[in-house]
Scaffold this motif. Structure first.
Motif, PDB file in Angstrom:
ATOM      1  N   SER A 158       0.857  -1.192   0.000  1.00 53.77           N
ATOM      2  CA  SER A 158       0.000   0.000   0.000  1.00 53.77           C
ATOM      3  C   SER A 158       0.886   1.232   0.000  1.00 53.77           C
ATOM      4  O   SER A 158       2.103   1.135   0.136  1.00 53.77           O
ATOM      5  N   ASP A 159       0.282   2.332  -0.127  1.00 57.69           N
ATOM      6  CA  ASP A 159       1.042   3.572  -0.195  1.00 57.69           C
ATOM      7  C   ASP A 159       1.578   3.895   1.193  1.00 57.69           C
ATOM      8  O   ASP A 159       0.949   4.595   1.983  1.00 57.69           O
ATOM      9  N   LEU A 160       2.748   3.379   1.485  1.00 62.49           N
ATOM     10  CA  LEU A 160       3.276   3.503   2.843  1.00 62.49           C
ATOM     11  C   LEU A 160       3.615   4.945   3.183  1.00 62.49           C
ATOM     12  O   LEU A 160       3.603   5.335   4.352  1.00 62.49           O
ATOM     13  N   ASN A 161       3.925   5.708   2.184  1.00 63.32           N
ATOM     14  CA  ASN A 161       4.186   7.121   2.452  1.00 63.32           C
ATOM     15  C   ASN A 161       2.954   7.790   3.014  1.00 63.32           C
ATOM     16  O   ASN A 161       3.028   8.583   3.950  1.00 63.32           O
ATOM     17  N   MET A 162       1.804   7.447   2.458  1.00 62.42           N
ATOM     18  CA  MET A 162       0.567   8.022   2.961  1.00 62.42           C
ATOM     19  C   MET A 162       0.283   7.520   4.363  1.00 62.42           C
ATOM     20  O   MET A 162      -0.264   8.235   5.198  1.00 62.42           O
ATOM     21  N   VAL A 163       0.641   6.262   4.616  1.00 58.92           N
ATOM     22  CA  VAL A 163       0.436   5.737   5.969  1.00 58.92           C
ATOM     23  C   VAL A 163       1.212   6.584   6.965  1.00 58.92           C
ATOM     24  O   VAL A 163       0.705   6.985   8.019  1.00 58.92           O
ATOM     25  N   ILE A 164       2.443   6.858   6.600  1.00 51.48           N
ATOM     26  CA  ILE A 164       3.286   7.653   7.507  1.00 51.48           C
ATOM     27  C   ILE A 164       2.708   9.047   7.677  1.00 51.48           C
ATOM     28  O   ILE A 164       2.594   9.577   8.788  1.00 51.48           O
ATOM     29  N   GLU A 165       2.293   9.615   6.572  1.00 51.96           N
ATOM     30  CA  GLU A 165       1.746  10.968   6.660  1.00 51.96           C
ATOM     31  C   GLU A 165       0.474  10.996   7.464  1.00 51.96           C
ATOM     32  O   GLU A 165       0.245  11.926   8.259  1.00 51.96           O
ATOM     33  N   THR A 166      -0.379  10.001   7.247  1.00 52.20           N
ATOM     34  CA  THR A 166      -1.620   9.945   8.002  1.00 52.20           C
ATOM     35  C   THR A 166      -1.322   9.786   9.481  1.00 52.20           C
ATOM     36  O   THR A 166      -1.939  10.447  10.335  1.00 52.20           O
ATOM     37  N   SER A 167      -0.352   8.921   9.783  1.00 55.12           N
ATOM     38  CA  SER A 167       0.013   8.742  11.192  1.00 55.12           C
ATOM     39  C   SER A 167       0.453  10.067  11.780  1.00 55.12           C
ATOM     40  O   SER A 167       0.036  10.445  12.884  1.00 55.12           O
ATOM     41  N   ASN A 168       1.303  10.740  11.048  1.00 54.78           N
ATOM     42  CA  ASN A 168       1.787  12.020  11.558  1.00 54.78           C
ATOM     43  C   ASN A 168       0.643  13.005  11.771  1.00 54.78           C
ATOM     44  O   ASN A 168       0.534  13.658  12.811  1.00 54.78           O
ATOM     45  N   ALA A 169      -0.243  13.068  10.777  1.00 57.13           N
ATOM     46  CA  ALA A 169      -1.345  14.019  10.866  1.00 57.13           C
ATOM     47  C   ALA A 169      -2.250  13.691  12.041  1.00 57.13           C
ATOM     48  O   ALA A 169      -2.656  14.571  12.813  1.00 57.13           O
ATOM     49  N   PHE A 170      -2.555  12.423  12.195  1.00 61.32           N
ATOM     50  CA  PHE A 170      -3.446  12.040  13.281  1.00 61.32           C
ATOM     51  C   PHE A 170      -2.784  12.273  14.631  1.00 61.32           C
ATOM     52  O   PHE A 170      -3.422  12.701  15.585  1.00 61.32           O
ATOM     53  N   TYR A 171      -1.510  11.973  14.680  1.00 59.72           N
ATOM     54  CA  TYR A 171      -0.803  12.175  15.938  1.00 59.72           C
ATOM     55  C   TYR A 171      -0.813  13.648  16.315  1.00 59.72           C
ATOM     56  O   TYR A 171      -1.028  14.035  17.469  1.00 59.72           O
ATOM     57  N   GLU A 201      -2.559  13.884  -0.105  1.00 60.74           N
ATOM     58  CA  GLU A 201      -2.617  14.777   1.047  1.00 60.74           C
ATOM     59  C   GLU A 201      -3.918  15.560   1.089  1.00 60.74           C
ATOM     60  O   GLU A 201      -4.435  15.862   2.168  1.00 60.74           O
ATOM     61  N   ALA A 202      -4.462  15.864  -0.069  1.00 58.95           N
ATOM     62  CA  ALA A 202      -5.738  16.606  -0.076  1.00 58.95           C
ATOM     63  C   ALA A 202      -6.816  15.768   0.568  1.00 58.95           C
ATOM     64  O   ALA A 202      -7.582  16.234   1.413  1.00 58.95           O
ATOM     65  N   ALA A 203      -6.879  14.496   0.175  1.00 54.32           N
ATOM     66  CA  ALA A 203      -7.892  13.614   0.757  1.00 54.32           C
ATOM     67  C   ALA A 203      -7.670  13.467   2.253  1.00 54.32           C
ATOM     68  O   ALA A 203      -8.616  13.433   3.046  1.00 54.32           O
ATOM     69  N   LEU A 204      -6.424  13.368   2.642  1.00 56.79           N
ATOM     70  CA  LEU A 204      -6.109  13.247   4.067  1.00 56.79           C
ATOM     71  C   LEU A 204      -6.621  14.466   4.815  1.00 56.79           C
ATOM     72  O   LEU A 204      -7.256  14.347   5.873  1.00 56.79           O
ATOM     73  N   ALA A 205      -6.370  15.604   4.248  1.00 60.83           N
ATOM     74  CA  ALA A 205      -6.815  16.816   4.904  1.00 60.83           C
ATOM     75  C   ALA A 205      -8.325  16.844   5.041  1.00 60.83           C
ATOM     76  O   ALA A 205      -8.876  17.221   6.078  1.00 60.83           O
ATOM     77  N   ALA A 206      -9.008  16.399   3.978  1.00 58.73           N
ATOM     78  CA  ALA A 206     -10.475  16.402   4.015  1.00 58.73           C
ATOM     79  C   ALA A 206     -10.981  15.486   5.119  1.00 58.73           C
ATOM     80  O   ALA A 206     -11.848  15.852   5.922  1.00 58.73           O
ATOM     81  N   GLN A 207     -10.396  14.278   5.152  1.00 56.97           N
ATOM     82  CA  GLN A 207     -10.875  13.327   6.157  1.00 56.97           C
ATOM     83  C   GLN A 207     -10.578  13.829   7.564  1.00 56.97           C
ATOM     84  O   GLN A 207     -11.398  13.701   8.480  1.00 56.97           O
ATOM     85  N   LEU A 208      -9.411  14.365   7.699  1.00 53.99           N
ATOM     86  CA  LEU A 208      -9.038  14.911   9.000  1.00 53.99           C
ATOM     87  C   LEU A 208     -10.008  16.007   9.409  1.00 53.99           C
ATOM     88  O   LEU A 208     -10.432  16.095  10.568  1.00 53.99           O
TER      89      LEU A 208
END
Lengths: 532, 418, 534
Positions: free
Chosen positions: C231-244, C402-409
Motif C-alpha cells: 500500500s502507499d506507505l508514504n501516505m500511511v506515515i503521513e496519516t500517522s503524523n497528521a493524526f498524531y 494529502e488533499a484527501a487526508l486533509a479532508a478526512q481529518l
C-alpha cells in the motif's frame, strides 16, 4: 426352361461375386491404406471417449464465456464456482430470447459453434446445447487433420512400417490428453487442428502429393482461422502471411504465384486487423502471474525489476505467489492495484524485459517446457459431476503418451535446444539442396517443420510473457503439440529410412556368413603380412 | 563432488596442460623459423646423391600431368634423379597421359609402372613397395600425385640429408594450392601452416623429432631396406615410417625452405572422409606401437607416442567428454558442482590460441592479414568442433574395422581441377 | 487509632480502583459462551426487496455485541426449538403467511424475551396485535438517538408505532413528527421497520444492547483498513503524523501475508508499522480472505502463526481482529486461531446472507464498523459528537493523497468525535509462544512491557534473494583462476610482442623478396631479435 432359370440365377451370383471382389479391392486400396486405417481407429476411439458415457471433456474455467455468448450459448450454472473447474459440464443453454449481453466475442471459433448449435437445434428441439454436437463438429475436422498428418509420414505407401508409424501416431495424437479438449469450448482443440493442417499441407506440397491448389487453400484457410482465433495468435498470422507470400517461389505457374501473393497479403492484413480489433484476452490473473511467477520470480533483485516497470518496489512481497495465494480477488480487482500495478504491466514491456535479461528468460523457458509436457492443466477435471468422481479427476484412459511425456521426457529448455539442433541438422540438408538446385519445392518439407517449430517457440514465449509459468491462457498446449508433431514426422522419416536400410541388407547371406565365421579364422591366421 | 565433477576436473587439467604444451611448441617453432631465416639455404657439398622420386597415383588423371611436369622441372641434375610413377590400378586415362609425357621427354628418367587390381589396388604402401623395387637411388623421395613442388625443393631436401648422417629423413613444407577457393580451404590453409610450424618446427627445435607428412620428404634407402618396405596394412604409412626411423636411432629434420604446393579438399564431405582416414590410420599406428611407451630403450619416441596419444586420445577425449557433459547439463540430466574457471579466463585462453596460430601465419607471405585473424577465431568454433567429430568417427571406424576384421580400404581423396 | 483508620481508608482507596480495574477485566473477559444465547428466526431472505440485508444486519449486530445466535428460517423451524432459548428474535421481512403450525404454536406459548422485527403477522403474537401501527408510504426519515440525528433516507414502506416517543428514546423522525423506534411490552420488544441503513442498524443496536442488559459503556475507535505491504506507505506515515498531531488515536488494519516475509520489502513494512505504533496507532490484523487460505484450518493457523510470530519478532503488536460477519458462522475449530483474539472489528460483509453453519460464536469484545460518511451525515445536537449506544469503529480507507487526508481529518475534527485509543482497551490474545495483553497501562508481551518508541535507520536493500549455488573446490579454482589469468596474460603480452616483431620480420622478408630476385642472401634482421626468444 431350367437352363434359362439357371442362367438367370447364375448371372446375379456371378455379378455378386464380381462386386464383392471389386469392393474388396477398393476397400483394400482405400480403407486399409495406413492413413485411412489410422483415421478409422481414431474415429472409433473418439466415439468411445467423447460421445459414449462416461463422457470425457475439459472442465470450463470461465475464460470462454465471451466466445460462447457470441453464438448465443451460455453457462447453465449448474455447478458452483469451486466445482466448475473440477468437473466437466455437458449441458449448456441456448439463448431463447434476444442476446443483450454486450460482452460477446466473435472469433473463428464462432462458425463452428454456430454449426454445432444449429445441429443441436435441428436434432433436439430444446434450448439445451449438448456440447457433444460441438465436439462432433470439431472431431470431424480433427480426423481430416490427422489424415493429412498420416499422409505426410507414410508417403501414401502401404509398407509394414507405414502401419507402425500410423499406429504411433494414433497413440500420440489420439491420446485423451489431446482429445479431451475437443469436448470443450477452449480454442485449444481448434488450434490443434489448424496447426496440424498448416504444417502438413506444406510438407505434402513438398512431397508433391495431393493437388497443389487444394493444399494451398488448406494452408491459407487454416492460417487465417488460426490468426482469428485469439488476439495472441493474431501476430502469428503476420509471419504466416510472409511465409505465404514466399510460397510463390515454389512453383512457376503464374496462377499459383498470384494466389500465394494475394492470400499472403490478405493474411497479413487480417492478422493486423485482428490484433488491433480483438479484445485482449488477457485476464488480470495472467498479468499478475506474468510478473509474480515470471519476472519477479527469476529476478536477482525483484525490487529492481519492479522499478524497471515503475512499480512500487514493495510489490516484491508478491514474488512467487500464484492465483490468490497472497491476496484476495477483491484486492486484485481493486482500483489501487489497478493503478499501482496492473496498468504498468503489459506483454510488450514484459517481452522487452526478458530480452534484456536472457538468464531469466532461460529459467522461465525451462519451467514452461516442463509444465507444457503435462498436456492438460492439472486443475481441470475431465468427468461430469454425475459420475461421482472426486473433483478434478482426470481420465487415464488411453493416456500412455501423455504419461510418458509428463514423467519421462526431460522437461527443460536445454533438451529442447539439443532436440532443435538435431532436427535442424538432419533437415537443413534438404533445405540447402533445394535452394542450390533451385528446386524450392524440396525445401517445403523443411519449411513445414520449421513453421511448426516457430509456432511452438512463439507460443512458448507468449505463454511466458502473458502468464509467467502458470499458463492460465493455455498457450503451452501449442508448444507441446508442435513438439510432438515435429518429433513424430522425424520419427516417421527415421522409420522409413530404417526400413529402406533393412531392405538393402541381404539377410540370408548374413546368416550364412555368421554361421561360417569360424571356418575362415584359421585360414586368416596363417596369412603373413601387416594384417591385424 | 560426483563422478561428473571428477571428469570435468580431469578434462580441465588435460585441456590446459595440452594448451600450454602447444604454446611452448609454437614459440619453439617460431624460434626455429627465425633461425632458418638467418641461415643460408642448404647446399650440396660434393656429388649430388642419386634420388629416386616415387609418386604413387590412383586415378589421378586430373592432376598427374601438372605434378610430373613440376617434378621434371626440379633444379637438380637430371641425370642424378629419377621419377617413378606407380599408376596403381587406375581406371581413368592416367596411363595415356603419363605415356604422353614419357614420349615428350624421352631423355629423362621417367618410369611409369601401371598396375591392375591383382598386382596393385592394395593401397599406397603397397604401391610404394612396388615402386621401391625398381628404385635405384640411395635416397628415396616421395611426392603425392597432387603436389607441385617448387624448383629447389629436391635440392634442399637432398642437401640436408647428405650433410648430416644422423638424419634418417628430411621433410619439407607443404602449402595449400587452392586456399582461396572457399572458407573450408582457408581453414585448411591455416591449419596446415600452424600445424607445420608448431608441430614440426617446434618439435624439431625442442626434441629433434618430426613426423613425416606423407609427401615432400626424402629418406635413406638403407632405412627402407632395414625395415623391409612399407607396412601395407597401414593407412597412415607416413607416421608408421617415422616411428621406425626413430626406433633405428635416426632423426628427422624439418627444412621449411623445401616447399610443395598441394591441393586440399574443397568440400566438406571429401574433407571429412580424408581426415577420418588419417585418424583411423594414426590410431592404428598408435596402437601398434603403444608398447614402446613403457619400453626403456625407446626413450626417443616415447614423447612422440605420448604426444600423439595425448592429442588424439586425451585432448580430444577431454573435449568430447566436456562437450557431452555440457549438453547433459543443459538437458538437466546431470549437474556439476565444481566452480570451474571464469569466463574471462576461457576468453583470454581463446585469445591466446588465436594469437599463437597467428604467429605461425606470419611466416608466410600474404598470410599476416586481419581477415586471417578473424578466420582463426571462426575456426575455433567451427573447424575445431568438426575435428572432434572426425576423431570420434575415425576411432569408431577403426574399431569397426577391427571387429569386422576388414581390410582397410584405400579411399582416395577426390581431386578437383585446379 | 485515628491514624490507623486513616491509613486503612487510604489503603482501601488505593486498592479499590485496582480491584475495580481488575473487576472490569474480569467483567470484560466474558467467556465465549459455548451455548448459544439467542434463537434468530426469519421468514425469508427477501432477496428482491429492500429488506434483503436485514438478516445480515441483525447477525452483525449480535456479533458486535459479542452474542452468539442460532439461526433458522421459519420453514425449517422444528417444534420445541424456542423452548431451549431464553431469547428469541423473529425477523419478518415479508408479508407472506406463515406455513409452519409448530412455529405459530410455539410463538404463542413462548415465555422468554422476544424481539420482533418487521412486518406483523396477524395472530402470531397476541400482544403485538394491540400495538398501534401507522403505515406510511414514501417518507423521508432519519433515526435519532442520544442526541445524534442520522442521515435522512427515503423509505417506500414505513411502519411506525403510532405513539409519542418517550424522553431519551430512540426515535424515527418523519418530517416534523417523531415516532418511537421500538416498543416494549413486557417481554416483547417490537421494531416495526428495519432496513440496512446505518442509522437503523445503530438504533437496533441500542435496542439489542438494552435487551441483553449490557451495561458497558460504548466506545468509538477509528480504523484504517486493508493495509498491505505494498500500500502507499508514504501516505500511511503521513496519516500517522497528521493524526498524531491532531491527537487522534487510530488503528491500522494489516492484511496478513505470509509470503516472502524475509524480504527487505517486508522489513520496511514492519518498520512503517512500528512507526505507526509510535504515533499512537494500533495494529489490527484482518482475517485472511478465505480464498487465500486454500483449505482447512491447519493452513489458516499456520499462516496466522507465521505472520504474527514474525510481527512480534519485529516489534509489531497486533491487538485485534478485523473481520467480516461470515467468520462467526464458521466452526470455531475451523477458524482457530482467529477466535483467540479477544477483540475485533466487524466490517460490512455484503456477501453473506445465508452462510453455511447455522450457529455462531463470538469475540469477547467487538465493535460494529461504520463508514466515515455515516459520521459525516450524522449531526449532533451538542458540540461534542457524543456516543453511539454500541461499540463502533469508523472505517476510513487510507487517503490517496494529502488533499484527501486533509479532508478526512477535517471531518473528524469538525465532528468533535471522542475516539478511544484501541490499545487502551483491554485486549489480549495468545498465539503460539506469544501472549500479548494491552490495557490502559500499555502493551505487554509475555508479561513484559514493550516500548513503542521509534528511532531507526531506513532499511538497506542488501538482501540475497536467491541463494547462489554452492560450488565445490571454490578456493582451488579461484586461486587457479587468478594464477592462470596472470600466466595467460603474460603469454598474450608476449605473443603480441612477437606478433609486432614478426610483422617487421615479415615486412622485411617479403618486401626484400618482392624487390630482389631469388637471392639466397641471408635476410638482415635487427639485433633486437636475439632478445625476444623466450
Amino acid at each position: 426352361m431350367n437352363r434359362n432359370m439357371d442362367n438367370n440365377t447364375l448371372q446375379p451370383e456371378k455379378k455378386l461375386n464380381q462386386s464383392i471382389l471389386k469392393i474388396r479391392a477398393w476397400s483394400f486400396d482405400y480403407l486399409l491404406k495406413p492413413s485411412t486405417l489410422g483415421v478409422l481407429v481414431l474415429f472409433g476411439l473418439l466415439v468411445v471417449v467423447l460421445f459414449l458415457p462416461p463422457v470425457i471433456g475439459m472442465a470450463d474455467d470461465g475464460s470462454t464465456a465471451a466466445i460462447i455468448l457470441g453464438s448465443n450459448l451460455y453457462n447453465l450454472g449448474e455447478l458452483d464456482p469451486k466445482e466448475t473447474q473440477a468437473f466437466f459440464q455437458k449441458d449448456w443453454g441456448i439463448m431463447e430470447y434476444f442476446n443483450d449481453n454486450g460482452n460477446t466475442q466473435i472469433t473463428s471459433q464462432t462458425p463452428f459453434l454456430n454449426a454445432a448449435k444449429n445441429l443441436d437445434i435441428a436434432y433436439t428441439w430444446d434450448w439445451l446445447f449438448d456440447i457433444r454436437f460441438y465436439g462432433a463438429v470439431i472431431a470431424l475436422f480433427y480426423l481430416i487433420a490427422m489424415y493429412f498428418l498420416f499422409e505426410t509420414v507414410t508417403y501414401g505407401k502401404r509398407s509394414k512400417w507405414a502401419y507402425v508409424i500410423v499406429g504411433l501416431g494414433v497413440i500420440i495424437f489420439g491420446d485423451t490428453a489431446y482429445s479431451a479438449w475437443i469436448n470443450s469450448f477452449y480454442p485449444q482443440a481448434l488450434s490443434f487442428i489448424l496447426v496440424i493442417i498448416l504444417g502438413s499441407s506444406l510438407i505434402l506440397m513438398g512431397q508433391e502429393k495431393l493437388n497443389d491448389y487444394l493444399l494451398l487453400g488448406c494452408f491459407f484457410l487454416s492460417a487465417l482461422l488460426l490468426c482469428l482465433l485469439n488476439q495472441q495468435y493474431a501476430l502469428l498470422g503476420l509471419f504466416l502471411g510472409i511465409l505465404g507470400i514466399n510460397l510463390k517461389y515454389v512453383d512457376k505457374k503464374k496462377h499459383y504465384q498470384r494466389i500465394c501473393v494475394i492470400c499472403g497479403s490478405l493474411l497479413i492484413l487480417s492478422s493486423l486487423a485482428a490484433f488491433f480489433i480483438m479484445p485482449n484476452g488477457l485476464t488480470k490473473l495472467s498479468t499478475y502471474h506474468s510478473m509474480t511467477r515470471g519476472v519477479l520470480m527469476t529476478a536477482n533483485n525483484p525490487e529492481q525489476a519492479l522499478e524497471e516497470f515503475s512499480i512500487n518496489p514493495q510489490y516484491a512481497v508478491l514474488t512467487g505467489t500464484s492465483y490468490y495465494q497472497a491476496i484476495s480477488p477483491e484486492t486484485m480487482d481493486s482500483q489501487e492495484m489497478e493503478t499501482a500495478f496492473f496498468s504498468k504491466v503489459n506483454p510488450t514491456g514484459v517481452a522487452i524485459y526478458y530480452l534484456a535479461n536472457p538468464g531469466q528468460l532461460y529459467e522461465m523457458l525451462n519451467r514452461s517446457v516442463d509444465s507444457s509436457f503435462n498436456i492438460r492443466p492439472a486443475w481441470l477435471g475431465n468427468y461430469e459431476i454425475t459420475q461421482g468422481d472426486p473433483p478434478g479427476t482426470q481420465t487415464s484412459f488411453f493416456t500412455l503418451w501423455s504419461y510418458i511425456k509428463a514423467n519421462y521426457l526431460p522437461g527443460n529448455f536445454g533438451f529442447i535446444t539439443i532436440w532443435m539442433g538435431v532436427l535442424i541438422g538432419v533437415y537443413v540438408r534438404f533445405f540447402r539442396k533445394g535452394i542450390i538446385e533451385k528446386n524450392e519445392r524440396n525445401t517445403l518439407r523443411f519449411v513445414g517443420l520449421m513453421t511448426w517449430l516457430f509456432i511452438g517457440l512463439w507460443e512458448l514465449y507468449v505463454a511466458i510473457i502473458t502468464s509467467g509459468d502458470t499458463d492460465t491462457l493455455g498457450h503451452l498446449f501449442i508448444f507441446s503439440l508442435t513438439f510432438d508433431l515435429i518429433s513424430f514426422v522425424i520419427l516417421g522419416k527415421f522409420i522409413h529410412w530404417l526400413e529402406k536400410q533393412l531392405r538393402k541388407v541381404d539377410w540370408e547371406a548374413r546368416k550364412q556368413a555368421f554361421k561360417n565365421r569360424n571356418k575362415d579364422k584359421k585360414k586368416n591366421q596363417e596369412q603373413r603380412g601387416y594384417r591385424l | 563432488m560426483n563422478v561428473f565433477d571428477y571428469l570435468m576436473l580431469i578434462n580441465i587439467f588435460l585441456i590446459w596442460s595440452l594448451l600450454f604444451v602447444n604454446i611452448v611448441l609454437i614459440v619453439a617453432g617460431y624460434v626455429y623459423y627465425l633461425k632458418v631465416e638467418k641461415e643460408p639455404p642448404p647446399e650440396i657439398i660434393g656429388e649430388h646423391p642419386f634420388v629416386s622420386i616415387m609418386v604413387p597415383a590412383h586415378n589421378e588423371g586430373v592432376v598427374i600431368v601438372k605434378t610430373v611436369t613440376a617434378l621434371l622441372a626440379f633444379d637438380y641434375p637430371w641425370d642424378r634423379y629419377e621419377i617413378i610413377v606407380i599408376n596403381d590400378n587406375s581406371s581413368d586415362n592416367s596411363a595415356e597421359l603419363l605415356k604422353e609425357i614419357q614420349d615428350t621427354n624421352p631423355s629423362r628418367n621417367l618410369t611409369v609402372i601401371n598396375t591392375d587390381n591383382i598386382t596393385g589396388g592394395k593401397g599406397k604402401s603397397n604401391a610404394l613397395n612396388i615402386g621401391y623395387q625398381q628404385a635405384k637411388g640411395e635416397f628415396i623421395a616421395i611426392y603425392d600425385a597432387d603436389n607441385t613442388p617448387e624448383h629447389k625443393a629436391l635440392r634442399y631436401l637432398a642437401a640436408e640429408l647428405k650433410a648430416d648422417d644422423s638424419l634418417g629423413a628430411v621433410i619439407g613444407k607443404f602449402r595449400t594450392r587452392n586456399k582461396e577457393v572457399n572458407l573450408l580451404t582457408r581453414f585448411i590453409n591455416i591449419e596446415t601452416l600452424s600445424f607445420q610450424w608448431m608441430a614440426q618446427a617446434g618439435r624439431w627445435q625442442l626434441m629433434k623429432l618430426c613426423t613425416i607428412p606423407g609427401t615432400n620428404f626424402i629418406l635413406r634407402r638403407t632405412i627402407i631396406e632395414a625395415i623391409g618396405g612399407w607396412d601395407e596394412k597401414a593407412v597412415a604409412e607416413d607416421t608408421e615410417i617415422s616411428f621406425r626411423i626413430y626406433l633405428m636411432g635416426y632423426k628427422i629434420k624439418f627444412q621449411p625452405k623445401a616447399v610443395t604446393w598441394e591441393q586440399e579438399p574443397q568440400t566438406l564431405g571429401v574433407w571429412f572422409r580424408q581426415r577420418t582416414r588419417w585418424v583411423k590410420g594414426n590410431v592404428y599406428v598408435l596402437i601398434k606401437n603403444i608398447g614402446y611407451l613403457v619400453d626403456k630403450d625407446a626413450k626417443k619416441i616415447r614423447f612422440d607416442i605420448f604426444y600423439f596419444l595425448s592429442t588424439y586420445f586425451l585432448l580430444l577425449t577431454a573435449l568430447v567428454v566436456s562437450d557431452i557433459i555440457f549438453f547433459m547439463n543443459m538437458a538437466g540430466l546431470v549437474s556439476t558442482t565444481i566452480q570451474g574457471f571464469s569466463n574471462l579466463l576461457w576468453f583470454t585462453a581463446f585469445i591466446m590460441f588465436i594469437l599463437g596460430v597467428f604467429i605461425a601465419l606470419t611466416t608466410e607471405k600474404g598470410e599476416m592479414t586481419v581477415s586471417n585473424f578473424f578466420i582463426i577465431a571462426l575456426m575455433y568454433f567451427t573447424y575445431c568442433q568438426m575435428w572432434i567429430i572426425v576423431t570420434v568417427y575415425g576411432v569408431f571406424q577403426y574399431l569397426k574395422d577391427r571387429i569386422k576384421k576388414q581390410d582397410s580400404k584405400w579411399y582416395k581423396t577426390e581431386r578437383f581441377q585446379g | 487509632m485515628k491514624q490507623s483508620i486513616l491509613i486503612l481508608i487510604v489503603l482501601a482507596l488505593l486498592v479499590l480502583p485496582m480491584s475495580i480495574i481488575y473487576g472490569e477485566d474480569a467483567g470484560d473477559k466474558e467467556t465465549i459462551s459455548t451455548t448459544t444465547e439467542v434463537l434468530l428466526i426469519y421468514d425469508q431472505l427477501a432477496a428482491d426487496t429492500v429488506y434483503r440485508d436485514n438478516l445480515n444486519t441483525v447477525e452483525t449486530l449480535l456479533s458486535a455485541l459479542s452474542r452468539t445466535a442460532e439461526r433458522s428460517s421459519i420453514d425449517d423451524y422444528r417444534a420445541g426449538q424456542m423452548s431451549g432459548y431464553q431469547k428469541v428474535i423473529i425477523l419478518k421481512n415479508t408479508e407472506n403467511a406463515i406455513n409452519n403450525p409448530a412455529f405459530i404454536a410455539d410463538c404463542q406459548n413462548y415465555s422468554g424475551a422476544l424481539l420482533y422485527i418487521g412486518f406483523v403477522a396477524p395472530g402470531l403474537i397476541p400482544s403485538l396485535d394491540s400495538v398501534p401501527i401507522s403505515r406510511q408510504m414514501g417518507r423521508t426519515v432519519s433515526v435519532n438517538m442520544n442526541g445524534l440525528a442520522g442521515n435522512s433516507i427515503w423509505i417506500d414502506d414505513l411502519r411506525v408505532v403510532d405513539e409519542r416517543p418517550g424522553p431519551g428514546e430512540t426515535t424515527i423522525g418523519v418530517g416534523t413528527s417523531a415516532y418511537p423506534f421500538s416498543k416494549t411490552l413486557d417481554r416483547l420488544t417490537y421494531v416495526p421497520t428495519l432496513i440496512s441503513d446505518p442509522g437503523f442498524a445503530l438504533g437496533l443496536g441500542e435496542i439489542l444492547k438494552d435487551w441483553f442488559g449490557l451495561a458497558t459503556a460504548a466506545h468509538m475507535t477509528l480504523l484504517i483498513p486493508d493495509i498491505y505491504p505494498f500500500s502507499d506507505l508514504n501516505m500511511v506515515i503521513e496519516t500517522s503524523n497528521a493524526f498524531y498531531a491532531s491527537g487522534i488515536p487510530f488503528a491500522l488494519g494489516v492484511v496478513p501475508i505470509d509470503d516472502n516475509m524475509d524480504f527487505p520489502a517486508m522489513a520496511r513494512f514492519y518498520q512503517v508499522l512500528r512507526y505507526v505504533q509510535s504515533r499512537n496507532g494500533t495494529i489490527i490484523v484482518h482475517r485472511p480472505s478465505p480464498v487465500t487460505v486454500s483449505d482447512g484450518n491447519a493452513v489458516l493457523s499456520e499462516k496466522m502463526y507465521a505472520v504474527i510470530t514474525k510481527m512480534v519478532e519485529n516489534g509489531v503488536y497486533p491487538l485485534g481482529l478485523a473481520t467480516g460477519e461470515s467468520l462467526f458462522f464458521d466452526k470455531v475449530s475451523n477458524v482457530s486461531p482467529l477466535n483467540l483474539f479477544s477483540s475485533g472489528v466487524i466490517l460490512p460483509d455484503p456477501g453473506i446472507t445465508e452462510p453455511g453453519s447455522k450457529e455462531t460464536w463470538a469475540l469477547s469484545s467487538a465493535s460494529l464498523g461504520i463508514s466515515l460518511e455515516t459520521i459525516e451525515r450524522t449531526s449532533s445536537q451538542n458540540r461534542n459528537f457524543g456516543n453511539y449506544p454500541i461499540n463502533t469503529t469508523i472505517v476510513m480507507p487510507l487517503p490517496e493523497n494529502e488533499a484527501a487526508l486533509a479532508a478526512q481529518l477535517g471531518v473528524i475534527n469538525n465532528k468533535w468525535l471522542s475516539l478511544t485509543d484501541y490499545k487502551r482497551l483491554n485486549n489480549y490474545w495468545t498465539i503460539g509462544q506469544n501472549t500479548i495483553t494491552s490495557s490502559a497501562s500499555g502493551i505487554r508481551v509475555n508479561g513484559l512491557p514493550v516500548s513503542l518508541s521509534y528511532d531507526e535507520e531506513p532499511i538497506e536493500a542488501d538482501y540475497r534473494y536467491q541463494k547462489p549455488p554452492e560450488y565445490s573446490l571454490e578456493k582451488i579454482f579461484t586461486a587457479g583462476n587468478t594464477f592462470l589469468l596472470t600466466v595467460v596474460g603474460i603469454i598474450i603480452v608476449l605473443f603480441i610482442v612477437i606478433v609486432v616483431f614478426s610483422r617487421r620480420v615479415y615486412l622485411n622478408k617479403f618486401r626484400k623478396i618482392a624487390h630482389n630476385e631469388e637471392k639466397n642472401e641471408p635476410v638482415k634482421t635487427s639485433p633486437e631479435q636475439e632478445d625476444n626468444t623466450p
